[in-house]
Enzyme design. Structure first.
Site, PDB file in Angstrom:
ATOM      1  N   GLY A  46       0.824  -1.197   0.000  1.00  0.00           N
ATOM      2  CA  GLY A  46       0.000   0.000   0.000  1.00  0.00           C
ATOM      3  C   GLY A  46       0.862   1.252   0.000  1.00  0.00           C
ATOM      4  CD  GLN A  51       3.404   5.921   2.598  1.00  0.00           C
ATOM      5  OE1 GLN A  51       2.433   5.373   2.087  1.00  0.00           O
ATOM      6  NE2 GLN A  51       4.397   5.234   3.134  1.00  0.00           N
ATOM      7  CB  CYS A  93       5.346   2.149   7.344  1.00  0.00           C
ATOM      8  SG  CYS A  93       4.889   3.665   6.481  1.00  0.00           S
ATOM      9  CG  LEU A  94       6.435   0.984   1.256  1.00  0.00           C
ATOM     10  CD1 LEU A  94       5.863   1.295  -0.115  1.00  0.00           C
ATOM     11  CD2 LEU A  94       7.475  -0.122   1.169  1.00  0.00           C
ATOM     12  CG  HIS A 135      -0.409   1.271   7.288  1.00  0.00           C
ATOM     13  ND1 HIS A 135       0.549   0.742   8.129  1.00  0.00           N
ATOM     14  CD2 HIS A 135       0.260   2.139   6.470  1.00  0.00           C
ATOM     15  CE1 HIS A 135       1.733   1.273   7.833  1.00  0.00           C
ATOM     16  NE2 HIS A 135       1.579   2.118   6.825  1.00  0.00           N
ATOM     17  CD  GLU A 136      -1.018   2.439   2.779  1.00  0.00           C
ATOM     18  OE1 GLU A 136      -0.550   3.580   2.688  1.00  0.00           O
ATOM     19  OE2 GLU A 136      -0.307   1.443   3.048  1.00  0.00           O
ATOM     20  CG  HIS A 139       0.492   6.844   5.451  1.00  0.00           C
ATOM     21  ND1 HIS A 139       1.670   7.309   5.993  1.00  0.00           N
ATOM     22  CD2 HIS A 139       0.685   5.513   5.257  1.00  0.00           C
ATOM     23  CE1 HIS A 139       2.528   6.312   6.123  1.00  0.00           C
ATOM     24  NE2 HIS A 139       1.957   5.204   5.680  1.00  0.00           N
TER      25      HIS A 139
HETATM   26 NI    NI Z   1       2.833   3.312   5.670  1.00  0.00          NI
END
Ligand code: NI
Length: 171
Positions: A46, A51, A93-94, A135-136, A139
């Site tokens: 995701g 981000q 998380c990226l 989660h997304e 963000h």
């Molecule tokens: Ni994340």
């Protein structure tokens, strides 16, 4: 097509609340395409627009196992309209490299948003899909995985980053 740069914690832009998308134009469609490509290339399940430095309420995700055909979900202005149950998953998380932590979330969610044609859609997410959606969407409100963990764990990670930057490692 360029793969976008993913902002990394503690970049302040990750803490900002993103703005709703009011018009789905070519720019937004291109952003979705670039975000999807970035997510698949990294790889991740995701990615949220803030981000990659675009403070808009827009997410892409795909929780399909690697050996199955892709199933990209792109959601504009997503919001959780119903949720129930609880589950725990070890999340990463990226934007937070080398950090995973078990987080308690809702087991099932219903998320309403728009697709790229501007149509209202509802997605029912269970387990991993539910977790990734939450989660997304977090963000988009400037909430990171690391905000869900204990202060001690957050502090340890901060120190690790600080130590690595002092040692001149590429962050
Ligand atoms: Ni994340």
């Amino acid at each position: 097509m360029p793969v976008l740069e993913i902002l990394k914690y503690p970049d302040r832009n990750l803490k900002k609340k993103s703005q709703p998308v009011d018009k789905i134009d070519q720019k937004i469609r291109q952003l979705v395409q670039d975000m999807a490509e970035t997510m698949y290339a990294t790889p991740g399940v995701g990615l949220a627009a803030p981000q990659v430095g675009h403070p808009f309420r827009l997410i892409v995700l795909d929780v399909t196992p690697a050996n199955q055909p892709k199933n990209l979900i792109a959601l504009i202005n997503p919001e959780i309209v119903a949720s129930e149950g609880e589950c725990t998953w070890e999340e990463g998380c990226l934007s937070i490299p080398e950090f995973t932590e078990e987080v308690k979330r809702k087991k099932n969610v219903v998320v309403r948003g728009q697709n790229l044609d501007g149509e209202t859609v509802e997605i029912v997410g269970n387990d991993l899909l539910s977790i990734v959606l939450q989660h997304e969407i977090d963000h988009l409100d400037g909430i990171l995985l690391i905000d869900h963990v204990s202060q001690l764990k957050r502090e340890l990670y901060r120190r690790k980053l600080l130590k690595e930057s002092k040692e001149g490692k590429d962050l």
